[in-house]
Design a protein around this motif. Structure first.
Motif, PDB file in Angstrom:
ATOM      1  N   LEU A 259       4.877  -0.494 -12.195  1.00 21.85           N
ATOM      2  CA  LEU A 259       3.992  -0.587 -11.036  1.00 21.85           C
ATOM      3  C   LEU A 259       2.844  -1.513 -11.398  1.00 21.85           C
ATOM      4  CD1 LEU A 259       2.807   0.406  -8.262  1.00 21.85           C
ATOM      5  CD2 LEU A 259       1.699   2.242  -9.563  1.00 21.85           C
ATOM      6  N   THR A 260       2.605  -2.546 -10.592  1.00 26.99           N
ATOM      7  CA  THR A 260       1.474  -3.438 -10.857  1.00 26.99           C
ATOM      8  C   THR A 260       0.217  -2.889 -10.188  1.00 26.99           C
ATOM      9  OG1 THR A 260       1.694  -4.863  -8.908  1.00 26.99           O
ATOM     10  CG2 THR A 260       3.057  -5.408 -10.844  1.00 26.99           C
ATOM     11  N   LEU A 261      -0.931  -3.252 -10.737  1.00 24.90           N
ATOM     12  CA  LEU A 261      -2.195  -2.821 -10.160  1.00 24.90           C
ATOM     13  C   LEU A 261      -2.350  -3.356  -8.737  1.00 24.90           C
ATOM     14  CD1 LEU A 261      -4.953  -1.449 -10.448  1.00 24.90           C
ATOM     15  CD2 LEU A 261      -5.834  -3.589 -11.409  1.00 24.90           C
ATOM     16  N   HIS A 262      -1.904  -4.590  -8.499  1.00 24.23           N
ATOM     17  CA  HIS A 262      -2.020  -5.169  -7.161  1.00 24.23           C
ATOM     18  C   HIS A 262      -1.195  -4.381  -6.151  1.00 24.23           C
ATOM     19  CE1 HIS A 262      -1.221  -7.949  -3.791  1.00 24.23           C
ATOM     20  NE2 HIS A 262      -2.454  -8.352  -4.022  1.00 24.23           N
ATOM     21  N   THR A 263       0.009  -4.005  -6.540  1.00 28.87           N
ATOM     22  CA  THR A 263       0.862  -3.213  -5.653  1.00 28.87           C
ATOM     23  C   THR A 263       0.201  -1.875  -5.343  1.00 28.87           C
ATOM     24  OG1 THR A 263       2.887  -4.238  -6.491  1.00 28.87           O
ATOM     25  CG2 THR A 263       3.119  -2.116  -5.402  1.00 28.87           C
ATOM     26  N   PHE A 264      -0.352  -1.244  -6.370  1.00 28.46           N
ATOM     27  CA  PHE A 264      -0.991   0.067  -6.193  1.00 28.46           C
ATOM     28  C   PHE A 264      -2.179  -0.016  -5.243  1.00 28.46           C
ATOM     29  CE2 PHE A 264      -4.185   3.227  -7.631  1.00 28.46           C
ATOM     30  CZ  PHE A 264      -3.496   4.381  -7.287  1.00 28.46           C
ATOM     31  N   LEU A 265      -2.992  -1.032  -5.396  1.00 24.26           N
ATOM     32  CA  LEU A 265      -4.223  -1.129  -4.621  1.00 24.26           C
ATOM     33  C   LEU A 265      -4.037  -1.724  -3.224  1.00 24.26           C
ATOM     34  CD1 LEU A 265      -6.878  -2.336  -7.238  1.00 24.26           C
ATOM     35  CD2 LEU A 265      -6.674  -0.068  -6.195  1.00 24.26           C
ATOM     36  N   ASN A 266      -3.064  -2.618  -3.074  1.00 27.79           N
ATOM     37  CA  ASN A 266      -3.050  -3.443  -1.863  1.00 27.79           C
ATOM     38  C   ASN A 266      -1.785  -3.400  -1.011  1.00 27.79           C
ATOM     39  OD1 ASN A 266      -5.667  -4.932  -2.477  1.00 27.79           O
ATOM     40  ND2 ASN A 266      -4.472  -5.445  -4.289  1.00 27.79           N
ATOM     41  N   GLU A 267      -0.665  -3.024  -1.590  1.00 29.06           N
ATOM     42  CA  GLU A 267       0.596  -3.269  -0.888  1.00 29.06           C
ATOM     43  C   GLU A 267       1.161  -2.047  -0.165  1.00 29.06           C
ATOM     44  OE1 GLU A 267       3.599  -5.301  -3.072  1.00 29.06           O
ATOM     45  OE2 GLU A 267       2.190  -6.670  -4.037  1.00 29.06           O
ATOM     46  N   THR A 268       1.759  -2.331   0.985  1.00 36.66           N
ATOM     47  CA  THR A 268       2.647  -1.390   1.663  1.00 36.66           C
ATOM     48  C   THR A 268       4.009  -2.069   1.693  1.00 36.66           C
ATOM     49  OG1 THR A 268       0.879  -0.455   3.020  1.00 36.66           O
ATOM     50  CG2 THR A 268       3.128  -0.115   3.770  1.00 36.66           C
ATOM     51  N   GLU A 269       4.910  -1.604   0.859  1.00 39.19           N
ATOM     52  CA  GLU A 269       6.194  -2.284   0.644  1.00 39.19           C
ATOM     53  C   GLU A 269       7.234  -1.879   1.683  1.00 39.19           C
ATOM     54  OE1 GLU A 269       6.685  -2.506  -4.048  1.00 39.19           O
ATOM     55  OE2 GLU A 269       6.074  -0.502  -3.405  1.00 39.19           O
ATOM     56  N   ILE A 270       8.110  -2.805   2.014  1.00 39.25           N
ATOM     57  CA  ILE A 270       9.262  -2.508   2.860  1.00 39.25           C
ATOM     58  C   ILE A 270      10.421  -2.128   1.934  1.00 39.25           C
ATOM     59  CG2 ILE A 270      10.893  -3.375   4.568  1.00 39.25           C
ATOM     60  CD1 ILE A 270       8.753  -5.357   5.463  1.00 39.25           C
ATOM     61  N   LEU A 271      10.781  -0.855   1.929  1.00 42.78           N
ATOM     62  CA  LEU A 271      11.849  -0.381   1.044  1.00 42.78           C
ATOM     63  C   LEU A 271      13.232  -0.530   1.664  1.00 42.78           C
ATOM     64  CD1 LEU A 271      10.446   2.883  -0.609  1.00 42.78           C
ATOM     65  CD2 LEU A 271      10.126   0.494  -1.275  1.00 42.78           C
ATOM     66  N   ALA A 272      13.313  -0.445   2.978  1.00 40.13           N
ATOM     67  CA  ALA A 272      14.626  -0.537   3.638  1.00 40.13           C
ATOM     68  C   ALA A 272      14.457  -1.091   5.053  1.00 40.13           C
ATOM     69  CB  ALA A 272      15.292   0.835   3.697  1.00 40.13           C
ATOM     70  N   LYS A 273      15.461  -1.865   5.489  1.00 41.62           N
ATOM     71  CA  LYS A 273      15.508  -2.387   6.850  1.00 41.62           C
ATOM     72  C   LYS A 273      16.831  -1.971   7.483  1.00 41.62           C
ATOM     73  CE  LYS A 273      12.743  -6.544   5.938  1.00 41.62           C
ATOM     74  NZ  LYS A 273      12.728  -8.035   6.012  1.00 41.62           N
ATOM     75  N   HIS A 274      16.777  -1.650   8.765  1.00 39.80           N
ATOM     76  CA  HIS A 274      17.975  -1.156   9.435  1.00 39.80           C
ATOM     77  C   HIS A 274      18.212  -1.844  10.774  1.00 39.80           C
ATOM     78  CE1 HIS A 274      18.670   2.217   6.664  1.00 39.80           C
ATOM     79  NE2 HIS A 274      17.350   2.265   6.594  1.00 39.80           N
ATOM     80  N   VAL A 275      19.495  -2.018  11.097  1.00 42.56           N
ATOM     81  CA  VAL A 275      19.920  -2.438  12.429  1.00 42.56           C
ATOM     82  C   VAL A 275      20.734  -1.281  12.992  1.00 42.56           C
ATOM     83  CG1 VAL A 275      21.302  -4.052  13.771  1.00 42.56           C
ATOM     84  CG2 VAL A 275      19.986  -4.880  11.801  1.00 42.56           C
ATOM     85  N   MET A 276      20.271  -0.699  14.083  1.00 44.18           N
ATOM     86  CA  MET A 276      20.939   0.462  14.656  1.00 44.18           C
ATOM     87  C   MET A 276      21.837   0.031  15.819  1.00 44.18           C
ATOM     88  SD  MET A 276      19.676   2.838  12.709  1.00 44.18           S
ATOM     89  CE  MET A 276      20.102   4.390  13.502  1.00 44.18           C
ATOM     90  N   ILE A 277      23.102   0.446  15.768  1.00 48.54           N
ATOM     91  CA  ILE A 277      24.035   0.160  16.865  1.00 48.54           C
ATOM     92  C   ILE A 277      24.752   1.453  17.240  1.00 48.54           C
ATOM     93  CG2 ILE A 277      24.407  -2.205  16.044  1.00 48.54           C
ATOM     94  CD1 ILE A 277      27.206  -1.257  15.091  1.00 48.54           C
ATOM     95  N   PRO A 278      25.271   1.559  18.469  1.00 49.52           N
ATOM     96  CA  PRO A 278      26.008   2.762  18.854  1.00 49.52           C
ATOM     97  C   PRO A 278      27.413   2.756  18.236  1.00 49.52           C
ATOM     98  CG  PRO A 278      25.952   1.215  20.682  1.00 49.52           C
ATOM     99  CD  PRO A 278      25.077   0.642  19.604  1.00 49.52           C
ATOM    100  N   CYS A 279      27.836   3.889  17.765  1.00 47.09           N
ATOM    101  CA  CYS A 279      29.191   4.030  17.220  1.00 47.09           C
ATOM    102  C   CYS A 279      30.214   3.801  18.332  1.00 47.09           C
ATOM    103  CB  CYS A 279      29.348   5.433  16.622  1.00 47.09           C
ATOM    104  SG  CYS A 279      31.032   5.855  16.132  1.00 47.09           S
ATOM    105  N   GLU A 280      31.248   3.038  18.052  1.00 49.27           N
ATOM    106  CA  GLU A 280      32.239   2.721  19.088  1.00 49.27           C
ATOM    107  C   GLU A 280      33.076   3.937  19.468  1.00 49.27           C
ATOM    108  OE1 GLU A 280      36.085   1.163  16.547  1.00 49.27           O
ATOM    109  OE2 GLU A 280      34.660  -0.346  17.305  1.00 49.27           O
TER     110      GLU A 280
END
Length: 364
Positions: A310-331
């Motif tokens: 863990l970097t000090l900059h990340t601890f003090l300043n960052e809000t990280e994107i851990l996951a991205k999703h595309v939601m679609i309806p099941c066929e």
């Protein structure tokens, strides 16, 4: 509560957010057998056995333990304002183990000198076994200070600081009544003029999704770190091994396994994990993380992991994107799911399809 200054707010305990949490730090550090136990998922404090040492308050990640008449954030501010660089169980707090590691680091950084913990009374104390806890928090604090490039440290010395004369007389009178005592009881006996409230009210129900824990110790630490005015490029060079620090972390998510079920951020006690971009992202703010690991334990796909550093900059300043999703309806069932680019069937329908295939093979 029998006039005990210790307070336990179960609505702030991590077991409220996830009842099967593996956290048992308070019970493991308590020097009195069965003073802190767990029934089903609820932490139970036996105030008859409790010696009010505060070790549980020092180790609790969510600050569920506190004292009616001792504010640790206030003590930290007092040490800094009065330029006091020593801490003693005879003068400042019931036991040195009660002062959380984040307060230790913050106090050293604000004082800009060594902070000396007076362990001179530990050998004669009935709860002297907490000396190992005191050594451990000093060692961890010094690791963080070293990584920050600070020349100052938390030091353990046998100073044997004594109370003032009037307090010493009160202490002697107290000890005549009790053949066996501990540092916590002695400390509170020296402050008879401070009333202790009776508190028999049960914690009110809590909406764990919306109501998150606010930490004073984290406020103190961030204030101290920001006060250093370390340039951003230097902050990125300062790194902490996540394995060596107990109070925060950095994380990553296996995006392919993650189903965007939302459980992890809904039960996060501090809101370190949160939804983003129309709930199609999972965000993480290390400045709020208390490393309780509840999110890891509750994840149905086991896709949350700790990073190595863990970097000090990340601890003090960052809000990280851990996951991205595309939601679609099941066929098949038309229920939305996280699309990974390989199938248009949701996991439940795929599982059902596999089960049907297995049954057909059995009949062959």
């Amino acid at each position: 509560m029998k006039n005990n200054p210790l307070r336990f707010k179960f609505s702030d305990c991590v077991h409220i957010y996830y009842k099967d949490s593996s956290c048992n730090l308070c019970a493991s550090v308590c020097p009195v057998e069965k003073a802190i136990t767990q029934e089903d998922y609820k932490v139970i404090v036996d105030f008859e056995k409790c010696v009010s040492c505060g070790a549980c308050a020092g180790v609790c990640p969510s600050e569920a333990f506190s004292f009616e008449n001792l504010d640790f954030y206030g003590l930290h501010k007092k040490l800094v304002e009065q330029k006091q660089n020593t801490l003693s169980c005879k003068r400042d707090l019931p036991c040195l183990s009660a002062f959380n590691i984040e307060y230790l680091i913050a106090t050293v950084l604000k004082l800009q000198e060594d902070l000396v913990l007076d362990i001179g009374h530990c050998s004669e104390c009935q709860i002297g076994i907490l000396i190992e806890r005191i050594k451990n928090i000093a060692e961890e604090a010094n690791y963080v200070l070293e990584q920050l490039g600070s020349e100052f440290r938390v030091k353990l010395e046998e100073l044997k600081i004594q109370p003032e004369d009037k307090q010493e007389n009160d202490r002697r009178s107290f000890l005549k009544k009790f053949t066996k005592t501990a540092a916590g009881l002695t400390f509170w006996a020296l402050m008879p003029e401070i009333p202790v409230k009776e508190d028999n009210e049960e914690d009110s129900p809590k909406n764990i999704v919306e109501e998150k824990v606010q930490l004073k110790k984290r406020k103190a630490l961030i204030e101290a770190l920001e006060n250093l005015n370390i340039p951003e490029e230097k902050q990125n060079e300062i790194k902490f091994s996540v394995e060596k620090i107990s109070f925060t972390s950095d994380k990553w998510i296996d995006n392919y396994k993650c189903t965007n079920c939302s459980v992890c951020y809904n039960i996060c006690p501090t809101g370190a994990l949160k939804p983003g971009a129309e709930r199609l992202q999972i965000l993480f703010e290390p400045a709020l993380c208390i490393k309780c690991k509840v999110c890891h334990e509750v994840c149905p796909e086991d896709c949350l992991h700790l990073k190595d550093e863990l970097t000090l900059h990340t601890f003090l300043n960052e809000t990280e994107i851990l996951a991205k999703h595309v939601m679609i309806p099941c066929e098949e069932c038309m229920i939305p799911f996280s699309y990974k680019g390989d199938t248009t069937l949701c996991p439940r329908c795929r599982e059902l399809e596999d089960e049907i295939r297995d049954l057909l093979r059995i009949g062959e």
